[in-house]
Motif scaffolding. Structure first.
Motif, PDB file in Angstrom:
ATOM      1  N   PHE A 139       0.453  -1.181  -0.205  1.00 21.14           N
ATOM      2  CA  PHE A 139      -0.302   0.114   0.289  1.00 21.14           C
ATOM      3  C   PHE A 139       1.048   1.478   0.068  1.00 21.14           C
ATOM      4  CE2 PHE A 139      -2.453  -3.203   1.347  1.00 21.14           C
ATOM      5  CZ  PHE A 139      -4.128  -2.999   1.101  1.00 21.14           C
ATOM      6  N   ILE A 140       0.630   2.118  -0.826  1.00 14.96           N
ATOM      7  CA  ILE A 140       1.379   3.089  -1.179  1.00 14.96           C
ATOM      8  C   ILE A 140       0.945   4.268  -1.319  1.00 14.96           C
ATOM      9  CG2 ILE A 140       3.120   4.460  -2.701  1.00 14.96           C
ATOM     10  CD1 ILE A 140       4.032   1.223  -3.643  1.00 14.96           C
ATOM     11  N   ILE A 141       0.973   5.336  -0.307  1.00 14.97           N
ATOM     12  CA  ILE A 141       0.485   6.944  -0.510  1.00 14.97           C
ATOM     13  C   ILE A 141       0.776   7.643  -1.641  1.00 14.97           C
ATOM     14  CG2 ILE A 141      -0.185   9.446   0.969  1.00 14.97           C
ATOM     15  CD1 ILE A 141      -1.090   7.317   1.835  1.00 14.97           C
ATOM     16  N   GLN A 142       0.001   7.493  -3.117  1.00 12.98           N
ATOM     17  CA  GLN A 142       0.078   8.144  -4.570  1.00 12.98           C
ATOM     18  C   GLN A 142       0.922   9.520  -3.889  1.00 12.98           C
ATOM     19  OE1 GLN A 142      -0.614   4.977  -5.891  1.00 12.98           O
ATOM     20  NE2 GLN A 142      -0.822   5.942  -7.413  1.00 12.98           N
ATOM     21  N   ASP A 143       0.436  10.776  -4.036  1.00 11.73           N
ATOM     22  CA  ASP A 143       1.016  11.893  -3.513  1.00 11.73           C
ATOM     23  C   ASP A 143       1.633  11.702  -3.025  1.00 11.73           C
ATOM     24  OD1 ASP A 143      -0.211  11.177  -1.546  1.00 11.73           O
ATOM     25  OD2 ASP A 143      -1.309  14.016  -2.169  1.00 11.73           O
ATOM     26  N   LYS A 144       2.734  11.067  -2.026  1.00 15.50           N
ATOM     27  CA  LYS A 144       3.695  10.925  -1.176  1.00 15.50           C
ATOM     28  C   LYS A 144       4.559  10.245  -1.204  1.00 15.50           C
ATOM     29  CE  LYS A 144       0.620  13.559   2.109  1.00 15.50           C
ATOM     30  NZ  LYS A 144      -0.380  13.455   1.633  1.00 15.50           N
ATOM     31  N   ALA A 145       4.772   9.288  -2.241  1.00 13.93           N
ATOM     32  CA  ALA A 145       5.365   8.026  -2.524  1.00 13.93           C
ATOM     33  C   ALA A 145       5.905   7.416  -1.179  1.00 13.93           C
ATOM     34  CB  ALA A 145       6.940   9.032  -3.616  1.00 13.93           C
ATOM     35  N   GLU A 193      -5.036   9.397  -1.132  1.00 12.15           N
ATOM     36  CA  GLU A 193      -4.905   8.267  -2.241  1.00 12.15           C
ATOM     37  C   GLU A 193      -3.982   7.441  -1.954  1.00 12.15           C
ATOM     38  OE1 GLU A 193      -5.507   9.739  -7.065  1.00 12.15           O
ATOM     39  OE2 GLU A 193      -3.766   9.302  -6.595  1.00 12.15           O
ATOM     40  N   ILE A 194      -4.419   6.582  -1.736  1.00 11.37           N
ATOM     41  CA  ILE A 194      -3.990   5.361  -2.158  1.00 11.37           C
ATOM     42  C   ILE A 194      -3.835   4.080  -2.981  1.00 11.37           C
ATOM     43  CG2 ILE A 194      -3.409   3.071  -0.273  1.00 11.37           C
ATOM     44  CD1 ILE A 194      -5.338   4.797   1.813  1.00 11.37           C
ATOM     45  N   GLY A 195      -2.557   3.510  -2.871  1.00 12.70           N
ATOM     46  CA  GLY A 195      -2.368   2.837  -4.305  1.00 12.70           C
ATOM     47  C   GLY A 195      -1.682   1.188  -3.652  1.00 12.70           C
TER      48      GLY A 195
END
Length: 610
Positions: free
Chosen positions: A368-374, A392-394
């Motif tokens: 799980f990655i915080i998209q806008d915070k890499a 926003e989570i990827g």
């Protein structure tokens, strides 16, 4: 009169038999007729040919389904025509001339170009020819294949609410720059897993739709796909709902606190019945057990499927089963506050059909990655990850340990589900979603549906949505005395207040173990941060040791050293106002003056007495 009628009848018969007219189905119209000859009074046979000289008009040219190595090009013509397409890396269209099969004479044209190069701009020309040989050419079009993974975000806050004789759908559109609209597909029994499945009931850029074309008691699945300007779709997120025209209550909402599950959940076949057994949790807040039964697809949440048991027992006998039918049983523990556990699922069937096996998969394959915070979010020992509201989570799931056969992967959070799509090389599956706006704990289930082998693989985790940090201010010692005096005499005054426009600075250790300002740029965050009107701030950081400092004019600065273990910095920090010495001096002067006046008045009274 009779003579005139006879002559008229003879004339009509001559015209009928002397004239031969035929029409071709083709664009060329052949007309054969008897025409008088100018040189004699006799008549002779001749042919008049009327030719189609109008070329087909080309319109509605679209480029869609752009990927790394392929693209779909479509257009329409005003009449049936053949389709030719010339393309290349320059306006000379030097690579290839592409022609549809000759029998594909139509007014709707679609050509897929494949084996293209990644991240490359191409130009193309369209040529359409009708059956009469008339040709239209349009050129100067261009497209560019993808150079990197591009995912258009799914809609967020997608809900389906049952009302009297309708289902109300609401959602929030993504903020992607290339967002164009949302397509909603409806299906029964099983959710749509691609934009081509199910019935398309909505396609536009709004955020609300009322589905009134429904029937009583039927469970409907709604899958929302956002799409971009090129016709690319998101992975999709689905919800479900059913309507009771008698306006019965809808299933419960997702829990805020997640109680423990049952233990030793199993299904045993005894003759023509199933014995479903379990061990109840031992927590003091435990209230009861709910068991849901479903076909085709297991229940992910309370309210899905048929409620077949509710109580505190440790087993249940289900005799309403049919041969060759696979049943799924999902059990939830419920506490006294109305919260439900994550749930456990088992399947069962009679002898003639092998049941779909539900196997566990490792949560370690999920990233799980915080998209806008890499920022990668690691799981803690309880399989929990922490985020802020509306992040926003990827989700990226490694496909190495998954079955190689056709499969569908779903992420379920509460009553919303997201479909994972493979990357170009199918090394991992991915989707994006927005975390809930309300702080609390939300159960997550990742399910892999292996259709060929009749298996379901699952793993479960918890998404914890934390509230933001808060900076508050406290009056100085002098002001605090004044406030307490006000409260004593009945004037309401607050001793603490939210601190707006405070400066929050975060520090980390360097290699020499010195405090330096945390490098927020690579995580797309600001450092320092300025608190809003509610005194809020928040950082998402790699786990480790940090120092946070709060500063504001006329306040005493304060620093705290914290050990971060869940990627979240959301402390509640209070700082005190500086003493206002001018006010103190004025108060002292007033008190001193009062004492002097009091002494003088005392002397005046004493003189009067003398």
């Amino acid at each position: 009169m009779k003579k005139i009628c006879l002559i008229l009848i003879l004339y009509l018969l001559v015209v009928f038999y002397a004239t031969d007219v035929s029409y071709a189905i083709d664009d060329q119209i052949n007309v054969t007729a008897s025409v008088p000859l100018e040189d004699s009074g006799s008549t002779g046979g001749g042919a008049v040919h009327i030719y189609d000289t109008t070329p087909p008009q080309i319109f509605d040219v679209k480029v869609s389904e752009i990927s790394f190595y392929s693209v779909m090009i479509s257009w329409q013509t005003t009449e049936n025509a053949s389709a030719y397409l010339h393309y290349g890396k320059t306006l000379s269209y030097e690579i290839e001339n592409f022609q549809l099969h000759p029998e594909s004479i139509t007014s709707l044209h679609k050509i897929k170009l494949e084996n293209l190069e990644k991240g490359t701009k191409y130009y193309f020309q369209i040529n359409s020819l009708d059956s009469a040989g008339n040709q239209s050419i349009k050129d100067g079009y261009e497209f560019e294949t993808l150079s990197e993974i591009q995912i258009i975000s799914d809609v967020s806050s997608f809900t389906a609410k049952s009302q009297v004789e309708k289902i109300v759908l609401d959602w929030e559109n993504p903020q992607d720059n290339n967002f164009s609209g949302v397509q909603i597909n409806r299906s029964v029994d099983f959710p749509s897993l691609s934009p081509q499945e199910g019935d398309v009931i909505y396609s536009s850029d709004g955020n609300h739709f009322d589905d009134v074309n429904i029937e009583d008691g039927i469970k409907y699945f709604y899958t929302a796909y956002s799409y971009d300007d090129s016709g690319n779709f998101s992975s999709g997120t689905f919800v479900w709902a059913f309507v009771n025209f008698e306006d019965k209550p809808i299933p419960p909402k997702p829990p805020i606190i997640i109680p423990p599950d049952v233990e030793n959940f199993e299904i045993i076949v005894e003759g023509k019945k199933f014995v479903v057994s379990w061990k109840n949790p031992l927590n003091e807040n435990f209230k009861e057990i709910e068991v849901y039964k479903s076909e085709n697809f297991p229940a992910f949440n309370p309210g899905e499927g048929e409620l077949i048991y509710k109580g505190k027992d440790i087993y249940f006998e289900d005799q309403e089963i049919k041969e060759e039918m696979i049943y799924y049983y999902t059990i939830f523990a419920k506490d006294k506050d109305g919260n439900y556990s994550l749930g456990k699922t088992e399947s069962g069937t009679l002898k003639k059909v092998k049941p779909a096996l539900i196997e566990k998969i490792s949560i370690d394959d999920a990233s799980f990655i915080i998209q806008d915070k890499a920022l990668l979010l690691p799981f803690d020992e309880n399989n929990r990850i922490h985020v802020f509201p509306e992040n926003e989570i990827g989700l990226y799931y490694n496909s190495e340990n998954l079955p190689k056969t056709l499969k569908t992967i779903l992420l379920t959070i509460g009553r919303s589900s997201y479909i994972l799509k493979p990357d170009g090389k199918k090394e991992f599956y991915r989707t994006k979603f927005i975390s809930p706006s309300n702080p609390g704990s939300y159960k997550m289930t990742i399910s892999v549906l292996d259709f060929k082998n009749g298996k379901i693989f699952q793993t479960k985790a918890v998404l914890v949505v934390d509230d933001y940090g808060e900076a508050t201010g406290r009056p100085s010692d002098l002001d605090l005395v004044i406030l307490r005096i006000k409260n004593y005499i009945g004037i309401s005054a607050q001793e603490r207040h939210l601190l707006q426009n405070a400066k929050i600075t975060l520090y980390e250790f360097d290699d020499d173990e010195n405090w330096i300002m945390w490098g927020s740029e690579k995580f797309n965050q600001k450092n320092p941060q300025i608190t809003n009107s509610n005194g809020n701030f928040g950082f998402m950081v790699p786990n480790g040791k940090y120092k946070i400092t709060v500063e504001k004019d006329n306040y005493i600065s304060k620093s705290e050293i914290i050990e971060v273990e869940n990627n979240i910095i959301n402390n509640k920090i209070e700082i005190k106002e500086k003493n206002n010495w001018l006010v103190l001096i004025i108060v002292i002067v007033i008190l001193f003056s009062g004492l002097i006046i009091r002494k003088k008045l005392k002397k005046i009274k004493e003189k009067k007495r003398e």
